[in-house]
Structure formats: C-alpha cells, structure tokens
Motif scaffolding. Structure first.
Motif, PDB file in Angstrom:
ATOM      1  N   GLN A  66      -8.277  27.553 -15.446  1.00 44.74           N
ATOM      2  CA  GLN A  66      -8.031  26.475 -16.249  1.00 44.74           C
ATOM      3  C   GLN A  66      -8.318  25.006 -15.834  1.00 44.74           C
ATOM      4  OE1 GLN A  66      -5.477  28.312 -15.037  1.00 44.74           O
ATOM      5  NE2 GLN A  66      -3.826  26.834 -15.438  1.00 44.74           N
ATOM      6  N   SER A  67      -8.215  25.028 -14.316  1.00 42.89           N
ATOM      7  CA  SER A  67      -8.244  23.868 -13.759  1.00 42.89           C
ATOM      8  C   SER A  67      -9.490  23.438 -13.313  1.00 42.89           C
ATOM      9  CB  SER A  67      -7.391  23.963 -12.726  1.00 42.89           C
ATOM     10  OG  SER A  67      -7.619  24.586 -11.734  1.00 42.89           O
ATOM     11  N   GLY A  68      -9.819  22.216 -12.717  1.00 39.41           N
ATOM     12  CA  GLY A  68     -11.189  21.727 -12.461  1.00 39.41           C
ATOM     13  C   GLY A  68     -11.741  20.752 -13.445  1.00 39.41           C
ATOM     14  N   ILE A 120     -17.345  43.882 -19.907  1.00 38.01           N
ATOM     15  CA  ILE A 120     -17.153  43.183 -18.945  1.00 38.01           C
ATOM     16  C   ILE A 120     -16.486  41.757 -19.354  1.00 38.01           C
ATOM     17  CG2 ILE A 120     -18.085  41.865 -16.905  1.00 38.01           C
ATOM     18  CD1 ILE A 120     -20.550  43.958 -17.265  1.00 38.01           C
ATOM     19  N   LEU A 121     -16.841  41.273 -20.268  1.00 33.38           N
ATOM     20  CA  LEU A 121     -16.317  40.014 -20.802  1.00 33.38           C
ATOM     21  C   LEU A 121     -14.802  39.941 -21.132  1.00 33.38           C
ATOM     22  CD1 LEU A 121     -16.477  36.850 -20.960  1.00 33.38           C
ATOM     23  CD2 LEU A 121     -17.779  37.432 -23.146  1.00 33.38           C
ATOM     24  N   LEU A 122     -14.662  40.830 -22.097  1.00 32.13           N
ATOM     25  CA  LEU A 122     -13.383  40.690 -22.890  1.00 32.13           C
ATOM     26  C   LEU A 122     -12.296  41.002 -21.828  1.00 32.13           C
ATOM     27  CD1 LEU A 122     -14.209  41.852 -26.195  1.00 32.13           C
ATOM     28  CD2 LEU A 122     -13.938  39.674 -25.468  1.00 32.13           C
ATOM     29  N   PRO A 123     -12.217  42.242 -21.048  1.00 35.37           N
ATOM     30  CA  PRO A 123     -11.246  42.451 -19.988  1.00 35.37           C
ATOM     31  C   PRO A 123     -11.026  41.244 -18.972  1.00 35.37           C
ATOM     32  CG  PRO A 123     -12.537  44.386 -20.332  1.00 35.37           C
ATOM     33  CD  PRO A 123     -13.356  43.238 -20.882  1.00 35.37           C
ATOM     34  N   THR A 124     -12.141  40.485 -18.818  1.00 30.21           N
ATOM     35  CA  THR A 124     -11.956  39.304 -17.888  1.00 30.21           C
ATOM     36  C   THR A 124     -11.029  38.418 -18.512  1.00 30.21           C
ATOM     37  OG1 THR A 124     -14.188  39.933 -16.805  1.00 30.21           O
ATOM     38  CG2 THR A 124     -13.192  37.508 -16.643  1.00 30.21           C
ATOM     39  N   LEU A 125     -11.390  38.119 -19.935  1.00 28.14           N
ATOM     40  CA  LEU A 125     -10.524  37.191 -20.700  1.00 28.14           C
ATOM     41  C   LEU A 125      -9.186  37.548 -20.772  1.00 28.14           C
ATOM     42  CD1 LEU A 125     -13.289  36.215 -23.141  1.00 28.14           C
ATOM     43  CD2 LEU A 125     -12.610  34.877 -21.337  1.00 28.14           C
ATOM     44  N   ILE A 126      -8.941  38.782 -21.178  1.00 26.25           N
ATOM     45  CA  ILE A 126      -7.743  39.545 -21.161  1.00 26.25           C
ATOM     46  C   ILE A 126      -6.851  39.319 -19.739  1.00 26.25           C
ATOM     47  CG2 ILE A 126      -6.327  41.537 -21.653  1.00 26.25           C
ATOM     48  CD1 ILE A 126      -8.699  42.406 -23.637  1.00 26.25           C
ATOM     49  N   ALA A 127      -7.478  39.805 -18.765  1.00 26.35           N
ATOM     50  CA  ALA A 127      -6.762  39.409 -17.528  1.00 26.35           C
ATOM     51  C   ALA A 127      -6.564  38.068 -17.202  1.00 26.35           C
ATOM     52  CB  ALA A 127      -7.718  39.864 -16.273  1.00 26.35           C
ATOM     53  N   ALA A 128      -7.033  37.111 -17.462  1.00 27.91           N
ATOM     54  CA  ALA A 128      -7.009  35.729 -17.316  1.00 27.91           C
ATOM     55  C   ALA A 128      -5.631  35.121 -18.214  1.00 27.91           C
ATOM     56  CB  ALA A 128      -8.167  34.831 -17.655  1.00 27.91           C
ATOM     57  N   ALA A 129      -5.682  35.718 -19.224  1.00 25.21           N
ATOM     58  CA  ALA A 129      -4.490  35.315 -20.199  1.00 25.21           C
ATOM     59  C   ALA A 129      -3.366  35.995 -20.029  1.00 25.21           C
ATOM     60  CB  ALA A 129      -5.039  35.511 -21.544  1.00 25.21           C
ATOM     61  N   PHE A 130      -3.404  37.271 -19.593  1.00 21.23           N
ATOM     62  CA  PHE A 130      -2.120  38.143 -19.383  1.00 21.23           C
ATOM     63  C   PHE A 130      -0.904  37.362 -18.541  1.00 21.23           C
ATOM     64  CE2 PHE A 130       0.445  41.744 -17.362  1.00 21.23           C
ATOM     65  CZ  PHE A 130       1.060  42.324 -18.291  1.00 21.23           C
ATOM     66  N   ARG A 131       0.179  37.139 -19.299  1.00 22.18           N
ATOM     67  CA  ARG A 131       1.429  36.514 -18.744  1.00 22.18           C
ATOM     68  C   ARG A 131       1.035  35.117 -18.271  1.00 22.18           C
ATOM     69  NH1 ARG A 131       4.433  41.349 -15.684  1.00 22.18           N
ATOM     70  NH2 ARG A 131       4.703  42.567 -17.402  1.00 22.18           N
ATOM     71  N   ASN A 132       0.048  34.463 -18.948  1.00 22.25           N
ATOM     72  CA  ASN A 132      -0.117  32.967 -18.398  1.00 22.25           C
ATOM     73  C   ASN A 132      -0.281  32.288 -19.804  1.00 22.25           C
ATOM     74  OD1 ASN A 132      -1.611  30.642 -17.928  1.00 22.25           O
ATOM     75  ND2 ASN A 132      -2.234  31.745 -15.966  1.00 22.25           N
ATOM     76  N   PRO A 133       0.592  31.649 -20.113  1.00 21.61           N
ATOM     77  CA  PRO A 133       0.850  30.644 -21.589  1.00 21.61           C
ATOM     78  C   PRO A 133      -0.276  29.714 -21.481  1.00 21.61           C
ATOM     79  CG  PRO A 133       2.816  31.168 -20.434  1.00 21.61           C
ATOM     80  CD  PRO A 133       2.184  31.463 -19.625  1.00 21.61           C
ATOM     81  N   LEU A 134      -0.707  29.192 -20.377  1.00 27.33           N
ATOM     82  CA  LEU A 134      -1.695  28.078 -20.517  1.00 27.33           C
ATOM     83  C   LEU A 134      -3.012  28.646 -20.804  1.00 27.33           C
ATOM     84  CD1 LEU A 134      -2.330  25.255 -20.353  1.00 27.33           C
ATOM     85  CD2 LEU A 134      -2.515  25.587 -17.807  1.00 27.33           C
ATOM     86  N   ASN A 135      -3.455  29.823 -20.040  1.00 24.48           N
ATOM     87  CA  ASN A 135      -4.673  30.488 -20.281  1.00 24.48           C
ATOM     88  C   ASN A 135      -4.830  31.132 -21.747  1.00 24.48           C
ATOM     89  OD1 ASN A 135      -5.397  29.687 -17.809  1.00 24.48           O
ATOM     90  ND2 ASN A 135      -5.519  31.563 -16.941  1.00 24.48           N
ATOM     91  N   ARG A 136      -3.522  31.670 -22.170  1.00 25.76           N
ATOM     92  CA  ARG A 136      -3.638  32.246 -23.563  1.00 25.76           C
ATOM     93  C   ARG A 136      -3.678  30.969 -24.710  1.00 25.76           C
ATOM     94  NH1 ARG A 136       1.655  34.381 -24.089  1.00 25.76           N
ATOM     95  NH2 ARG A 136       2.190  32.548 -25.102  1.00 25.76           N
ATOM     96  N   GLY A 137      -3.044  29.952 -24.437  1.00 27.15           N
ATOM     97  CA  GLY A 137      -3.427  28.758 -25.232  1.00 27.15           C
ATOM     98  C   GLY A 137      -4.989  28.336 -25.303  1.00 27.15           C
ATOM     99  N   ILE A 138      -5.374  28.477 -23.967  1.00 26.75           N
ATOM    100  CA  ILE A 138      -7.022  27.931 -24.039  1.00 26.75           C
ATOM    101  C   ILE A 138      -7.669  29.007 -24.897  1.00 26.75           C
ATOM    102  CG2 ILE A 138      -9.189  27.923 -22.647  1.00 26.75           C
ATOM    103  CD1 ILE A 138      -7.065  26.594 -20.507  1.00 26.75           C
ATOM    104  N   LEU A 139      -7.421  30.269 -24.741  1.00 32.19           N
ATOM    105  CA  LEU A 139      -8.290  31.243 -25.528  1.00 32.19           C
ATOM    106  C   LEU A 139      -7.963  31.328 -26.980  1.00 32.19           C
ATOM    107  CD1 LEU A 139      -7.767  34.479 -23.374  1.00 32.19           C
ATOM    108  CD2 LEU A 139      -9.769  33.083 -23.261  1.00 32.19           C
ATOM    109  N   GLU A 140      -6.830  30.786 -27.250  1.00 36.35           N
ATOM    110  CA  GLU A 140      -6.563  30.978 -28.652  1.00 36.35           C
ATOM    111  C   GLU A 140      -7.210  29.647 -29.305  1.00 36.35           C
ATOM    112  OE1 GLU A 140      -2.375  30.663 -28.773  1.00 36.35           O
ATOM    113  OE2 GLU A 140      -1.908  32.893 -28.671  1.00 36.35           O
ATOM    114  N   GLN A 141      -7.563  28.696 -28.335  1.00 40.53           N
ATOM    115  CA  GLN A 141      -8.392  27.361 -28.869  1.00 40.53           C
ATOM    116  C   GLN A 141      -9.771  27.813 -29.092  1.00 40.53           C
ATOM    117  OE1 GLN A 141      -7.337  24.157 -26.685  1.00 40.53           O
ATOM    118  NE2 GLN A 141      -5.333  23.748 -27.374  1.00 40.53           N
TER     119      GLN A 141
END
Length: 106
Positions: free
Chosen positions: A3-5, A30-51
């Motif tokens: 989420q940085s950069g 391939i894509l959806l498990p990648t997104l899930i892994a990025a958001a798991f226990r990461n509120p910032l990434n989860r917020g990005i996915l929700e947006q």
C-alpha cells in the motif's frame, strides 16, 4: 508494503485489473487469494480493498472455497474434522478481512 509508494499503489493496481482477471476462473484463483493475503490482519490494506472493490466479491470467493473444500472432504472420507477446520479458517478469514453485509459473520 503493497500500500506504500507512488499512487496508484501495487494493491490499488491489483484492484484495478481488467474485468477479465475477476471473471476468468484461473486468473481469479490467483488474484483473489493474493488480495486476501494482503488484507489479512492488516487494517490499512483491508481499508484499501473496501474502497477499491466490492467486498462481497471476496466474501463469495471465500464461501465458495469453503463449500468446495467441504464437499471434497465429504466425498473422500465422509464428514471429517478437516471440514470443521476449513469452515473455521474461512469464517475467521472472512471476519478478519471484511466488514460487509453479505458475509454477516461479524
């Protein structure tokens, strides 16, 4: 890290991939498990996915994965402890990643 950069970030770019990546079964697996892994226990990434995405997409994917895992387990050796483990894992992932109406797990 995803989420940085510079904008759009890697996570945002993954969310903005063409529709084909979300509709094609092979690419979606391939894509959806990648997104899930990025958001798991990461509120910032989860917020990005929700947006960026409809959270019902990820909920549906997790629920379908749980159903497939349950059916495979049942067909191999009847109802097993692995089925319960799979259900608990997917429920935990869904609750930990998403706060959306379709899941109704929180």
């Amino acid at each position: 890290m995803v989420q940085s950069g510079r904008q759009p970030t890697v996570l945002q770019q993954l969310c903005m991939l063409p529709f084909h990546y979300f509709s094609n079964l092979g690419l979606r697996r391939i894509l959806l498990p990648t997104l899930i892994a990025a958001a798991f226990r990461n509120p910032l990434n989860r917020g990005i996915l929700e947006q960026e995405l409809s959270c019902s997409l990820l909920c549906t994917f997790l629920q379908d994965a749980m159903q497939v895992g349950s059916e495979a387990s049942d067909s191999i050796s009847g109802k097993s402890a692995n089925t319960l483990d799979t259900e608990l894992m997917v429920t935990s992932l869904t609750a930990g990643i998403l706060r959306c109406q379709p899941c109704l797990i929180l």
